[in-house]
Design a protein around this motif. Structure first.
Motif, PDB file in Angstrom:
ATOM      1  N   THR A  73       5.973 -12.841 -10.759  1.00 42.84           N
ATOM      2  CA  THR A  73       6.511 -12.762  -9.390  1.00 42.84           C
ATOM      3  C   THR A  73       6.611 -11.337  -8.862  1.00 42.84           C
ATOM      4  N   THR A  74       6.713 -10.353  -9.737  1.00 46.81           N
ATOM      5  CA  THR A  74       6.879  -8.968  -9.275  1.00 46.81           C
ATOM      6  C   THR A  74       5.561  -8.189  -9.265  1.00 46.81           C
ATOM      7  N   ARG A  75       4.467  -8.840  -9.541  1.00 44.52           N
ATOM      8  CA  ARG A  75       3.197  -8.116  -9.638  1.00 44.52           C
ATOM      9  C   ARG A  75       2.773  -7.528  -8.297  1.00 44.52           C
ATOM     10  N   ILE A  76       2.829  -8.332  -7.243  1.00 45.30           N
ATOM     11  CA  ILE A  76       2.445  -7.867  -5.906  1.00 45.30           C
ATOM     12  C   ILE A  76       3.568  -8.287  -4.961  1.00 45.30           C
ATOM     13  N   PRO A  77       4.477  -7.373  -4.617  1.00 42.36           N
ATOM     14  CA  PRO A  77       5.632  -7.751  -3.785  1.00 42.36           C
ATOM     15  C   PRO A  77       5.202  -8.466  -2.501  1.00 42.36           C
ATOM     16  N   GLY A  78       5.866  -9.584  -2.237  1.00 43.00           N
ATOM     17  CA  GLY A  78       5.586 -10.355  -1.037  1.00 43.00           C
ATOM     18  C   GLY A  78       4.443 -11.339  -1.156  1.00 43.00           C
ATOM     19  N   HIS A  81       2.594 -14.468  -3.577  1.00 40.94           N
ATOM     20  CA  HIS A  81       2.639 -15.400  -4.693  1.00 40.94           C
ATOM     21  C   HIS A  81       1.334 -15.265  -5.473  1.00 40.94           C
TER      22      HIS A  81
END
Length: 235
Positions: A118-123, A125
């Motif tokens: 979930t934190t790989r690419i903020p904003g 999915h």
């Protein structure tokens, strides 16, 4: 150059790694595939073995259970040992009537209830998907077998206590089975611009437990999946 979790020196791990969850299965796969296999690491009971299959180098190393454990090993293999592709060879629980115990699922993508990606690419999915060349190689090796399926799977954080109402909804959306590592592996591979695939043997079924494999069967009845995994490793 050892890492905190892998004792091998650089060059002792092959560019392609087969990764079952169980350390005993990793040793058995190495013995089955590679008469010249040698153990190059044994940290925390996780052995790594390197040899050749048809003259091509290959390593086998267990991941342990769950995405956090697999994530540690996959990160270190990609970052420090220049591994180019990891193929998970594991078991899964069927959750759709389209599969039966003993079938193999080539995991095209992996839904998950984990926060791992979930934190790989903020904003965004993040979509946890397999590497297409590996999928294509596995499918080609399967031929016209009706016991091999290509479909999404779901990777869970919890083995027990998952909501029963989700099973039918996942099946309705084309998900064939549940396991605990593929989504994490696909995320780590994408992070490092490397390749990954999960090839899963259905060892039990959430809709019908009458044909579930025993613990011993789970360690031995993976030959079909192993054939596909080797084809992907050396495509």
């Amino acid at each position: 150059m050892a890492t905190p979790h892998i004792a091998a020196e650089k060059g002792e791990i092959a560019p392609a790694v087969l990764m079952p969850g169980d350390p005993k299965r990793a040793r058995r796969i190495a013995e089955l595939l590679m008469p010249d296999a040698r153990q190059v690491s044994d940290v925390r009971g996780i052995g790594a073995y390197t040899g050749t299959v048809d003259g091509k180098p290959l390593s086998v190393m267990a991941s342990g259970m769950g995405m956090p454990s697999l994530g540690i090993y996959a990160n270190e293999l990609f970052r420090f040992y220049d591994v180019q592709r990891i193929i998970r060879v594991g078991t899964a629980g069927g959750l759709s009537p389209k599969v039966r115990v003993g079938d193999v699922v080539v995991a095209l993508g992996a839904h998950t209830d984990s926060a791992m990606n979930t934190t790989r690419i903020p904003g965004i999915h993040f979509s946890a998907v397999a590497s297409y060349p590996l999928v294509a190689a596995a499918v080609a090796a399967a031929g016209d077998s009706d016991r091999v399926h290509v479909a999404p799977v779901v990777s869970r954080d919890h083995f027990y206590g998952n909501p029963a109402e989700q099973i039918q909804k996942l099946a309705d959306y084309g998900t064939l089975c549940v396991e605990m590592e593929a989504a994490g592996l696909y995320g780590v591979a994408a992070e490092h611009d490397r390749e990954a695939l999960a090839v899963l043997t259905i060892s039990d079924h959430l809709l019908d437990s009458s044909q579930d494999m025993s613990a011993e069967d789970r360690e031995h009845k993976f030959e079909r999946a192993l054939h596909l995994a080797v084809a992907a490793a050396h495509c």
